[in-house]
Design a protein around this motif. Structure first.
Motif, PDB file in Angstrom:
ATOM      1  N   PRO A 158       5.798   8.161  -3.241  1.00 41.46           N
ATOM      2  CA  PRO A 158       5.025   7.022  -3.157  1.00 41.46           C
ATOM      3  C   PRO A 158       3.805   7.096  -4.122  1.00 41.46           C
ATOM      4  N   TYR A 159       3.108   8.132  -4.462  1.00 43.41           N
ATOM      5  CA  TYR A 159       2.149   8.622  -5.510  1.00 43.41           C
ATOM      6  C   TYR A 159       2.597   8.404  -6.947  1.00 43.41           C
ATOM      7  N   LEU A 173       5.230   6.703  -7.774  1.00 42.69           N
ATOM      8  CA  LEU A 173       5.651   5.235  -8.153  1.00 42.69           C
ATOM      9  C   LEU A 173       4.200   4.498  -8.383  1.00 42.69           C
ATOM     10  N   ALA A 174       3.009   4.947  -7.590  1.00 43.96           N
ATOM     11  CA  ALA A 174       1.820   4.435  -7.830  1.00 43.96           C
ATOM     12  C   ALA A 174       1.232   4.421  -9.125  1.00 43.96           C
ATOM     13  N   LEU A 233      10.456   7.578   3.523  1.00 45.60           N
ATOM     14  CA  LEU A 233       9.127   7.231   2.828  1.00 45.60           C
ATOM     15  C   LEU A 233       8.602   5.884   3.457  1.00 45.60           C
ATOM     16  N   GLU A 234       9.478   5.188   4.226  1.00 41.24           N
ATOM     17  CA  GLU A 234       8.930   4.026   4.793  1.00 41.24           C
ATOM     18  C   GLU A 234       7.931   4.865   5.813  1.00 41.24           C
ATOM     19  N   VAL A 250       4.800   6.492   3.858  1.00 35.26           N
ATOM     20  CA  VAL A 250       3.860   5.404   3.590  1.00 35.26           C
ATOM     21  C   VAL A 250       2.849   4.841   4.478  1.00 35.26           C
ATOM     22  N   PHE A 292      -0.705   5.800   3.417  1.00 34.66           N
ATOM     23  CA  PHE A 292      -1.078   4.377   2.864  1.00 34.66           C
ATOM     24  C   PHE A 292      -1.440   3.193   3.545  1.00 34.66           C
ATOM     25  N   VAL A 336       4.478  -2.484   2.969  1.00 36.51           N
ATOM     26  CA  VAL A 336       5.440  -1.426   3.226  1.00 36.51           C
ATOM     27  C   VAL A 336       6.689  -1.890   2.694  1.00 36.51           C
ATOM     28  N   PHE A 351       7.172  -1.818  -1.185  1.00 38.08           N
ATOM     29  CA  PHE A 351       7.202  -0.776  -1.683  1.00 38.08           C
ATOM     30  C   PHE A 351       8.774  -0.285  -1.520  1.00 38.08           C
ATOM     31  N   LEU A 383      11.396   0.661  -4.278  1.00 36.38           N
ATOM     32  CA  LEU A 383      12.418   2.112  -4.272  1.00 36.38           C
ATOM     33  C   LEU A 383      13.615   1.838  -4.238  1.00 36.38           C
TER      34      LEU A 383
END
Length: 454
Positions: free
Chosen positions: A68-69, A71-72, A93-94, A97, A101, A108, A111, A115
């Motif tokens: 996630p970081y 992609l951010a 990853l859900e 996050v 996050f 969510v 994202f 993904l």
């Protein structure tokens, strides 16, 4: 990378102008940071402008938790992984996050949609050329968790075709549900994990015997066997073994006096329950033994004694019930290193009860409550949970045979299985002692190979 968590490697070509990543994992335990600055470890400090793709060996959080970081930070390239991992990764990853996050469901799901658009599922054993780049990749079964792979890479340089292999996490032989990893013909450079590079595991028959004995203690003590376990991989392997123990032991009720059909097996983790359902859907990727059991009308991941707990209210009720009832039960709950999750409430309620047993079946990182209980629990020490000390009166046990990682013998076997030894071996993903022990063994067997610890 250094340590046992936070796996992340970068392979460069074209004089460093192009690259891809292999894994982008989260640090855990004392490896988060010597100063305890967790946020700094989450940042993507490397330049992503030259990274064209991300390759995933498997979806444990210490290999994918920083995606996630990534992609951010602006990474928009393709994410290549096996077909089972492509299905499991969004679930992992859900949850990550939501913890790290936001719990805003709309954010969510946005994202997850991004993904999923970047994920490219790749069949095992098939060479795939990265578009517009002189690189081919192939995923081979690693036997660590469902969907896990070691990754072979061919990089065409001006001089020659260089072969590089990233082991990811290799599995132990005879792991439930999973095929044993097979060595490739050869590679020029081997990047190999060393989590248990200085240890030998118990065999599967031996570990199952010890697990059965611990369950029998539940009957004798009228107590609970607590098993902290990762939601993906370890939980499903344990269910597979427990179903087999109950199935085999059910025929011996009269001789032992133990009513195995009375045993409650409780999985108290909504995430683990979702993974277990996905494991059932991925049955075509099970090994031959598991498929034979399923074809004979057995249900290795869904049997009569199994109860799954989803809601928080039900979780609190079952903790209180087990604390007071004295009914024998096996509870599997996350997190595997006791750093959070529902296992914490069980520990608070049952650590001080001598009828309780705690079984560790996986690696406990330095600085985690799991490592502290494992180390000091046999001496009736204490552990701090959420700012409060709890005395450890429960029995504390470790079965290394349930580790999803290959031990030293299996790691050496993987290298020996190559027809042509690597010209270079880089040892990663392990504690210092484990790396040095594996390095010494490999140097004895391959004196002409360059072997080093990055």
């Amino acid at each position: 990378m250094d340590g046992v968590t936070g796996s992340c490697h970068q392979l460069f070509w074209n004089n460093g102008q192009d690259s891809f990543l292999v894994d982008c994992g989260l640090f855990q335990g004392a490896e988060v940071s010597p100063q305890g600055n967790e946020f700094e470890q989450l940042k993507i400090h490397f330049d992503i402008s030259a990274i064209h793709a991300l390759l995933i060996t498997h979806c444990h959080i210490d290999h994918v938790g920083r995606i996630p970081y990534l992609l951010a930070a602006g990474f928009s390239g393709k994410i290549y992984c096996t077909q089972p991992t492509a299905k499991l990764l969004p679930l992992v990853l859900e949850d990550a996050v939501k913890i790290g996050f936001t719990r805003n469901d709309a954010l969510v799901q946005r994202f997850i949609k991004v993904l999923e658009e970047q994920i490219v599922p790749v069949p095992y054993g098939k060479w795939l050329k990265l578009p517009t780049h002189p690189v081919q990749i192939r995923f081979q079964e690693a036997g660590h968790i469902l969907g896990s792979a070691y990754i072979e890479c061919r990089v065409q340089t001006q001089e020659r075709n260089v072969r590089i292999l990233f082991s990811g996490d290799l599995g132990a032989p005879y792991s439930p549900l999973l095929p044993t990893p097979k060595s490739p013909y050869s590679t020029d450079i081997l990047v190999i994990e060393s989590t248990y590079g200085n240890k030998l595991h118990q065999g599967r028959k031996n570990r199952k015997h010890h697990l059965k004995k611990l369950i029998e203690r539940c009957f004798q003590n009228r107590g609970t066997l607590l098993i902290p376990a990762f939601s993906i991989g370890r939980t499903q392997e344990l269910l597979y073994e427990l179903e087999d123990i109950i199935h085999q032991s059910g025929r011996k009720n009269a001789a032992t006096g133990i009513k195995w059909e009375d045993l409650d097996v409780i999985v108290d983790s909504p995430l683990a329950n979702r993974f277990t359902q996905t494991y059932r859907e991925l049955k075509p990727f099970w090994d031959k033994e598991a498929l034979r059991k399923a074809s004979s009308s057995r249900h290795p991941l869904s049997f009569e004694q199994l109860t799954t707990i989803d809601s928080h209210q039900s979780h609190l009720k079952i903790v209180e019930y087990l604390k007071n009832s004295g009914r024998p039960a096996v509870v599997i709950a996350a997190s595997g290193m006791c750093t959070g999750g529902r296992i914490i409430n069980y520990l608070k309620a049952l650590l001080g009860d001598s009828r309780t047993d705690i079984l560790f079946v996986g690696y406990q990182a330095q600085g985690t409550p799991g490592r502290i209980i494992q180390k000091y629990g046999p001496h009736h020490g204490y552990v701090e949970l959420e700012g409060k000390r709890y005395s450890i009166q429960a029995g504390v046990h470790t079965l290394s045979g349930y580790s999803a990682h290959a031990d030293q013998k299996s790691l050496l076997r993987f290298v020996r299985g190559m027809r042509k030894p690597p010209q270079e071996i880089r040892i990663v993903h392990g504690g210092r002692d484990a790396k040095l022990a594996l390095k010494a063994k490999l140097e004895d067997q391959y004196p002409k190979t360059e072997i080093w610890i990055p």
